[in-house]
Design an enzyme around this catalytic site. Structure first.
Site, PDB file in Angstrom:
ATOM      1  N   ARG A 139       0.844  -1.192   0.000  1.00 19.08           N
ATOM      2  CA  ARG A 139       0.000   0.000   0.000  1.00 19.08           C
ATOM      3  C   ARG A 139       0.882   1.245   0.000  1.00 19.08           C
ATOM      4  NH1 ARG A 139      -4.136  -1.698   4.929  1.00 19.08           N
ATOM      5  NH2 ARG A 139      -4.886  -3.648   4.007  1.00 19.08           N
TER       6      ARG A 139
ATOM      7  N   ASP B 267       0.519   5.533   0.657  1.00 15.94           N
ATOM      8  CA  ASP B 267      -0.374   6.516   1.258  1.00 15.94           C
ATOM      9  C   ASP B 267      -0.703   7.646   0.284  1.00 15.94           C
ATOM     10  OD1 ASP B 267      -0.430   5.119   3.648  1.00 15.94           O
ATOM     11  OD2 ASP B 267       1.223   6.265   4.528  1.00 15.94           O
TER      12      ASP B 267
ATOM     13  N   ARG C 281       8.292   7.278   5.956  1.00  8.43           N
ATOM     14  CA  ARG C 281       8.234   8.730   6.144  1.00  8.43           C
ATOM     15  C   ARG C 281       8.589   9.123   7.580  1.00  8.43           C
ATOM     16  NH1 ARG C 281       2.480  10.239   4.405  1.00  8.43           N
ATOM     17  NH2 ARG C 281       3.154  12.321   5.066  1.00  8.43           N
TER      18      ARG C 281
END
Length: 269
Positions: free
Chosen positions: A50, A52, A195
Site C-alpha cells: 500500500r 499513502d 516517512r
C-alpha cells in the site's frame, strides 16, 4: 487466468493505492480500466503493497484474474490506452493461479527524494529543504536500522499489524547535484514507516538528534519519540523483488493451467 501487472503512478492526485469510500485511489482507477477493457464485471486487483496519499510508485506489482488467455503485450497496450496519464502499466507477466504479488514478494525498496534548491519541476516529486542537512551523520544513524528489528517507534497506531518486526537490508543516503536520495530496502514495512524514519533522520541531519539518540529512540519502542513524518511528495515505492527464477517458474505454471483449461474446453465441446 492470473497476471502480474507492473504499474507505475504519480500519486499526487490520489488518496493512496487502496480503494476507499469517497476518495480517488490508484486501485479504483486501475480496476475500472481492467473491468472496461476486459469486460470483467467485478475486478479485485491485489497490490504488492500500500502507498499513502500523495506517494508515488515506480514499480507496484498488481495481480488480477482475467477470464481467458491474453498475451502480455495485449494487456499492456489495451490498458495504457484507457488509463490516465499519471498511471501506466509497464509490463505484464503470465503467472500461475496461486501467485500472489504481496505474499510472494521477498523485499520492497523505497526511495525518498529531497531537493536542496527550489525547483518548480520537482515540486510534486521531491521535498524541498533550503539548507543541507548533515548527510554523514544521517548515514551513521541509519546503520541502526540494519542492526535492529522492532520498529514500533516508526509505526502508526491504527491498523491490524500483528507485530512490528522488519528486516532492513539497506538504508543509506546519497547526494548528487543538490539532490538527496534515501534508499531503504526491507522484507516488509509498517504503515507510514518510511516517512517517519526519514523525518527522524532529518532531525539528526539538522542537529536536533544525535546518532546515539536515534538508536535509543528505536530501542525504546515508543511511537511518541519519533519525529514528524516527512512530506509524502518525496516518497516512491521504487522496486518490489521476488525470489530468483520466480517468473520463469510462474510462466511454467501458467502454461500448465492454460493447457488444463483448453483440455476441459475441448472435452465440453
Amino acid at each position: 487466468m492470473r497476471y502480474f501487472l507492473d504499474v507505475a503512478y504519480d500519486g499526487t492526485r490520489f488518496h493512496g493505492w487502496q480503494t476507499q469510500p469517497n476518495a480517488l485511489t490508484v486501485q479504483e482507477v486501475l480496476d475500472d480500466a481492467i473491468s472496461k477493457v476486459f469486460r470483467v464485471p467485478q475486478v479485485e486487483s491485489i497490490g504488492s503493497g500500500r502507498t499513502d496519499t500523495g506517494v508515488h510508485a515506480g514499480q507496484q506489482w498488481v495481480h488480477v484474474d482475467l477470464p481467458k488467455v491474453f498475451t502480455p503485450e495485449e494487456i499492456v497496450y489495451k490498458l495504457n490506452r484507457l488509463l490516465p496519464p499519471d498511471i501506466a502499466v509497464r509490463q505484464a507477466k503470465q503467472v500461475g493461479p496461486e501467485a500472489h504479488t504481496r505474499f510472494d514478494a521477498i523485499s520492497r525498496t523505497y526511495e525518498y527524494h529531497i531537493t536542496l534548491e527550489k525547483n518548480p519541476f520537482l515540486v510534486r516529486h521531491a521535498y524541498f529543504l533550503s539548507r543541507r542537512p548533515n548527510v554523514e551523520q544521517m548515514n551513521l544513524a541509519a546503520q541502526a536500522l540494519l542492526e535492529l528489528e522492532d520498529f514500533t517507534t516508526f509505526s502508526k497506531v491504527k491498523g491490524d499489524t500483528k507485530h512490528y518486526r522488519c528486516t532492513i537490508n539497506q538504508a543509506f543516503w546519497l547526494e548528487e547535484d543538490n539532490r538527496l536520495v534515501f534508499t531503504i530496502q526491507a522484507n516488509r514495512f509498517l504503515r507510514g514507516m518510511v516517512r517517519l524514519i526519514v523525518g527522524t533522520l532529518l532531525d539528526v541531519g539538522k542537529g536536533k538528534l544525535s546518532v546515539h539518540r536515534f538508536r535509543e529512540i528505536i530501542e525504546r519502542q515508543d511511537r511518541s519519540l519519533s519525529s514528524g513524518a516527512a512530506p509524502s511528495e518525496g516518497l516512491f515505492l521504487h522496486r518490489v523483488d521476488y525470489p530468483e527464477g520466480y517468473f520463469d517458474q510462474q510462466q511454467a505454471l501458467y502454461n500448465q493451467e492454460a493447457h488444463r483449461l483448453q483440455a476441459l474446453s475441448n472435452q465440453e465441446g
